[in-house]
Design a protein around this motif. Structure first.
Motif, PDB file in Angstrom:
ATOM      1  N   SER A  41       0.827  -1.208   0.000  1.00  0.00           N
ATOM      2  CA  SER A  41       0.000   0.000   0.000  1.00  0.00           C
ATOM      3  C   SER A  41       0.858   1.253   0.000  1.00  0.00           C
ATOM      4  O   SER A  41       0.550   2.225  -0.687  1.00  0.00           O
ATOM      5  N   VAL A  42       1.933   1.242   0.754  1.00  0.00           N
ATOM      6  CA  VAL A  42       2.838   2.396   0.794  1.00  0.00           C
ATOM      7  C   VAL A  42       3.448   2.628  -0.587  1.00  0.00           C
ATOM      8  O   VAL A  42       3.531   3.763  -1.065  1.00  0.00           O
ATOM      9  N   ALA A  43       3.848   1.559  -1.269  1.00  0.00           N
ATOM     10  CA  ALA A  43       4.423   1.688  -2.611  1.00  0.00           C
ATOM     11  C   ALA A  43       3.381   2.227  -3.593  1.00  0.00           C
ATOM     12  O   ALA A  43       3.696   3.083  -4.436  1.00  0.00           O
ATOM     13  N   ASP A  44       2.128   1.763  -3.499  1.00  0.00           N
ATOM     14  CA  ASP A  44       1.063   2.262  -4.379  1.00  0.00           C
ATOM     15  C   ASP A  44       0.807   3.743  -4.149  1.00  0.00           C
ATOM     16  O   ASP A  44       0.655   4.513  -5.099  1.00  0.00           O
ATOM     17  N   ASP A  46       2.889   5.936  -3.016  1.00  0.00           N
ATOM     18  CA  ASP A  46       4.038   6.679  -3.535  1.00  0.00           C
ATOM     19  C   ASP A  46       3.929   6.866  -5.039  1.00  0.00           C
ATOM     20  O   ASP A  46       4.182   7.965  -5.552  1.00  0.00           O
ATOM     21  N   ARG A  47       3.535   5.822  -5.781  1.00  0.00           N
ATOM     22  CA  ARG A  47       3.407   5.932  -7.242  1.00  0.00           C
ATOM     23  C   ARG A  47       2.290   6.915  -7.608  1.00  0.00           C
ATOM     24  O   ARG A  47       2.442   7.720  -8.515  1.00  0.00           O
ATOM     25  N   TYR A  48       1.151   6.846  -6.905  1.00  0.00           N
ATOM     26  CA  TYR A  48       0.064   7.791  -7.176  1.00  0.00           C
ATOM     27  C   TYR A  48       0.494   9.222  -6.862  1.00  0.00           C
ATOM     28  O   TYR A  48       0.169  10.159  -7.596  1.00  0.00           O
ATOM     29  N   GLN A  49       1.230   9.405  -5.778  1.00  0.00           N
ATOM     30  CA  GLN A  49       1.684  10.740  -5.412  1.00  0.00           C
ATOM     31  C   GLN A  49       2.613  11.301  -6.487  1.00  0.00           C
ATOM     32  O   GLN A  49       2.517  12.471  -6.847  1.00  0.00           O
ATOM     33  N   ARG A  50       3.493  10.474  -7.027  1.00  0.00           N
ATOM     34  CA  ARG A  50       4.376  10.927  -8.103  1.00  0.00           C
ATOM     35  C   ARG A  50       3.575  11.291  -9.347  1.00  0.00           C
ATOM     36  O   ARG A  50       3.906  12.248 -10.051  1.00  0.00           O
ATOM     37  N   ALA A  51       2.517  10.548  -9.644  1.00  0.00           N
ATOM     38  CA  ALA A  51       1.662  10.858 -10.790  1.00  0.00           C
ATOM     39  C   ALA A  51       0.951  12.198 -10.593  1.00  0.00           C
ATOM     40  O   ALA A  51       0.847  12.995 -11.524  1.00  0.00           O
ATOM     41  N   VAL A  52       0.484  12.456  -9.385  1.00  0.00           N
ATOM     42  CA  VAL A  52      -0.182  13.727  -9.089  1.00  0.00           C
ATOM     43  C   VAL A  52       0.796  14.895  -9.248  1.00  0.00           C
ATOM     44  O   VAL A  52       0.464  15.926  -9.841  1.00  0.00           O
ATOM     45  N   VAL A  53       2.007  14.733  -8.744  1.00  0.00           N
ATOM     46  CA  VAL A  53       3.012  15.801  -8.862  1.00  0.00           C
ATOM     47  C   VAL A  53       3.345  16.055 -10.330  1.00  0.00           C
ATOM     48  O   VAL A  53       3.475  17.214 -10.753  1.00  0.00           O
ATOM     49  N   LEU A  54       3.445  15.003 -11.136  1.00  0.00           N
ATOM     50  CA  LEU A  54       3.708  15.174 -12.568  1.00  0.00           C
ATOM     51  C   LEU A  54       2.561  15.917 -13.242  1.00  0.00           C
ATOM     52  O   LEU A  54       2.783  16.843 -14.030  1.00  0.00           O
ATOM     53  N   ALA A  55       1.315  15.547 -12.925  1.00  0.00           N
ATOM     54  CA  ALA A  55       0.157  16.225 -13.508  1.00  0.00           C
ATOM     55  C   ALA A  55       0.128  17.701 -13.113  1.00  0.00           C
ATOM     56  O   ALA A  55      -0.123  18.578 -13.955  1.00  0.00           O
TER      57      ALA A  55
END
Length: 134
Positions: A41-44, A46-55
């Motif tokens: 869950s922590v890894a998921d 983190d990936r979503y957070q990186r996607a939000v920052v990119l957007a």
């Protein structure tokens, strides 16, 4: 003769020992599963957070949208992104009211065998054409 006293039990029987080990193994198995799920869950997240920052970074590139729209795609750090805009109709009219564009940013990435995605929608004003000085 005096009556014999029953001897007190000393230690555990083999059956009791096996039951205790089985209970301990089940408990440790459930604990291991719970901890492993938390790590995933922590890894998921983190990936979503990186996607939000990119957007958000892509969105901050432009305050306004050109008259022809904004259509762009690319890849960054394992994330594929696509930006597309379409005119957004409103009932508000006036000389100082800008035309609006609905901007859609789609971020996708691979998570093992699954493809994950994050989508951001917002409105941006259309860039005004420069007025000619006479």
């Amino acid at each position: 003769m005096s009556p014999r006293r029953p001897r007190g039990q000393r230690g555990l029987t083999l059956l009791e020992l096996l039951v205790a080990f089985a209970i301990m193994a089940l408990s440790l198995g459930m604990l291991y599963r719970a901890m492993g799920g938390s790590a995933r869950s922590v890894a998921d997240v983190d990936r979503y957070q990186r996607a939000v920052v990119l957007a958000q970074s892509l969105l901050s590139l432009r305050d306004t949208v050109p008259e022809q729209g904004w259509n762009q795609a690319g890849e960054s750090a394992g994330y594929q992104w696509r930006v597309a805009s379409v005119p957004f109709a409103t009932d508000v009219k006036g000389p100082n009211v800008p035309f609006l564009h609905e901007v859609n940013i789609l971020i996708t990435w691979s998570d093992g065998a699954r493809t994950r995605s994050f989508e951001l929608n917002t409105l941006r004003p259309q860039r005004k054409m420069p007025e000619l000085v006479r």
